[in-house]
Structures are given as structure tokens and as C-alpha cells.
Design a protein around this motif. Structure first.
Motif, PDB file in Angstrom:
ATOM      1  N   ILE A   1      -9.682  -1.888   5.940  1.00 32.86           N
ATOM      2  CA  ILE A   1     -10.915  -1.865   5.152  1.00 32.86           C
ATOM      3  C   ILE A   1     -11.344  -3.297   4.784  1.00 32.86           C
ATOM      4  CG2 ILE A   1      -9.989  -1.633   2.815  1.00 32.86           C
ATOM      5  CD1 ILE A   1     -12.189   0.528   2.386  1.00 32.86           C
TER       6      ILE A   1
ATOM      7  N   LEU B   1      -9.325  -3.526  -1.531  1.00 31.58           N
ATOM      8  CA  LEU B   1      -7.958  -3.969  -1.274  1.00 31.58           C
ATOM      9  C   LEU B   1      -7.341  -4.656  -2.485  1.00 31.58           C
ATOM     10  CD1 LEU B   1      -7.806  -5.281   2.402  1.00 31.58           C
ATOM     11  CD2 LEU B   1      -6.614  -3.342   1.392  1.00 31.58           C
TER      12      LEU B   1
ATOM     13  N   LYS C   1      -0.520   4.948  -0.324  1.00 33.10           N
ATOM     14  CA  LYS C   1      -1.540   4.813   0.722  1.00 33.10           C
ATOM     15  C   LYS C   1      -0.875   4.365   2.022  1.00 33.10           C
ATOM     16  CE  LYS C   1      -5.133   5.133  -2.130  1.00 33.10           C
ATOM     17  NZ  LYS C   1      -5.676   6.435  -2.284  1.00 33.10           N
ATOM     18  N   THR C   2      -1.499   4.653   3.119  1.00 32.25           N
ATOM     19  CA  THR C   2      -1.004   4.193   4.403  1.00 32.25           C
ATOM     20  C   THR C   2      -1.353   2.712   4.590  1.00 32.25           C
ATOM     21  OG1 THR C   2      -1.103   4.522   6.790  1.00 32.25           O
ATOM     22  CG2 THR C   2      -3.083   5.031   5.562  1.00 32.25           C
TER      23      THR C   2
ATOM     24  N   TRP D   1      -2.595   1.362   7.035  1.00 31.89           N
ATOM     25  CA  TRP D   1      -3.848   1.212   7.784  1.00 31.89           C
ATOM     26  C   TRP D   1      -5.035   0.916   6.870  1.00 31.89           C
ATOM     27  CZ3 TRP D   1      -3.802   0.326  12.744  1.00 31.89           C
ATOM     28  CH2 TRP D   1      -2.718   0.773  13.493  1.00 31.89           C
ATOM     29  N   TRP D   2      -4.888   1.125   5.565  1.00 30.26           N
ATOM     30  CA  TRP D   2      -5.960   0.799   4.618  1.00 30.26           C
ATOM     31  C   TRP D   2      -6.286  -0.691   4.632  1.00 30.26           C
ATOM     32  CZ3 TRP D   2      -9.596   3.103   1.821  1.00 30.26           C
ATOM     33  CH2 TRP D   2      -9.542   4.480   1.664  1.00 30.26           C
ATOM     34  N   GLN D   3      -5.405  -1.507   5.170  1.00 30.03           N
ATOM     35  CA  GLN D   3      -5.696  -2.939   5.260  1.00 30.03           C
ATOM     36  C   GLN D   3      -6.921  -3.211   6.125  1.00 30.03           C
ATOM     37  OE1 GLN D   3      -2.081  -5.688   5.258  1.00 30.03           O
ATOM     38  NE2 GLN D   3      -1.286  -3.813   6.211  1.00 30.03           N
TER      39      GLN D   3
ATOM     40  N   LEU E   1       0.833  -1.203   0.000  1.00 32.10           N
ATOM     41  CA  LEU E   1       0.000   0.000   0.000  1.00 32.10           C
ATOM     42  C   LEU E   1       0.869   1.254   0.000  1.00 32.10           C
ATOM     43  CD1 LEU E   1      -2.789  -1.186   2.427  1.00 32.10           C
ATOM     44  CD2 LEU E   1      -3.047  -0.694  -0.001  1.00 32.10           C
TER      45      LEU E   1
ATOM     46  N   TYR F   1      -6.353  -2.009  -4.910  1.00 35.92           N
ATOM     47  CA  TYR F   1      -5.139  -1.330  -4.437  1.00 35.92           C
ATOM     48  C   TYR F   1      -3.910  -2.205  -4.614  1.00 35.92           C
ATOM     49  CZ  TYR F   1      -7.646   2.570  -2.242  1.00 35.92           C
ATOM     50  OH  TYR F   1      -8.391   3.685  -2.016  1.00 35.92           O
TER      51      TYR F   1
END
Length: 119
Positions: A83, A94, A76-77, A79-81, A71, A97
Motif C-alpha cells: 500500500i 503504513l 495483518k499480512t 503484503w500490506w506493505q 504487520l 499500522y
């Protein structure tokens, strides 16, 4: 196979960037190892899921780390995981991304990893 080993060696490396190849090769090898371990549990241990549980716990942190680095590669950070907690819609986001191409230039997470591979 070296992609998988490289991720395991960098198991707590949440900083930096990971290419699509590094991420998806880890996912592929991890998938086949998980199936193999699951078959061992099923046929040798009569479905007790001892080895598969231990294996999944062992690769949890490296999988999160390579996901965060992937990411980072698209800006992207990690922390998007989170989601991914949202069923179906989060998973689709995901996957999109994780399939997105690398940012061509250096971003706030580091230099473009593709450039270092080409040199």
C-alpha cells in the motif's frame, strides 16, 4: 544498536512477529547510517552515490522482512506493505499500522513477542 543487528541477522525472516521497538529502532539506526553513507558519497566521491546505492540494496530485504513481521504483530499480512506504493495516503496507512500496539494474544503469525521479553 542490537535491534539493528538482530534485524540484519534475521534478514530473510518474513515469518513471526516484531515489536514496535524492534521495528522503529531498526528504522532509526538505518536512517542515521544512510545519512552517514550519503555524506561519504557526497564529500569523498563527489556525489557518485556508489556507497549509498550499495547500502540501500543491502538493507532492502531486511527492511521488508522487519516490516512484514511488524504487520504480522498487529494481525495483518506483510503484503500490506504494498500500500506504500500509493503516495501519501498509503504512507499514512503504513505509519498508522507500524505505530499500532501489539496484539495481546497469540495470532496466526505466532506468539506475542512482548510476553517472551518480559519473562
Amino acid at each position: 544498536m542490537h535491534w539493528y543487528v538482530d534485524v540484519i541477522k534475521n534478514y530473510v525472516g518474513f515469518s513471526g512477529r516484531a515489536t514496535r521497538t524492534e521495528f522503529w529502532m531498526f528504522v532509526l539506526v538505518n536512517f542515521f547510517i544512510a545519512i552517514f553513507v550519503e555524506l561519504i558519497d557526497k564529500f569523498i566521491l563527489n556525489g557518485l552515490r556508489v556507497f549509498s546505492t550499495l547500502y540501500n540494496l543491502a538493507v532492502l530485504i531486511p527492511a521488508l522482512a522487519v516490516g512484514a513481521r511488524r504487520l504480522h504483530d498487529i494481525g495483518k499480512t506483510g503484503w500490506w506493505q504494498l500500500i506504500g506504493i500509493i503516495p501519501v495516503l498509503g504512507w499514512i496507512v503504513l505509519i498508522v499500522y507500524f505505530c499500532t500496539d501489539t496484539q495481546d494474544k497469540e495470532n496466526s503469525y505466532g506468539a506475542n513477542p512482548k510476553e517472551s521479553l518480559q519473562e
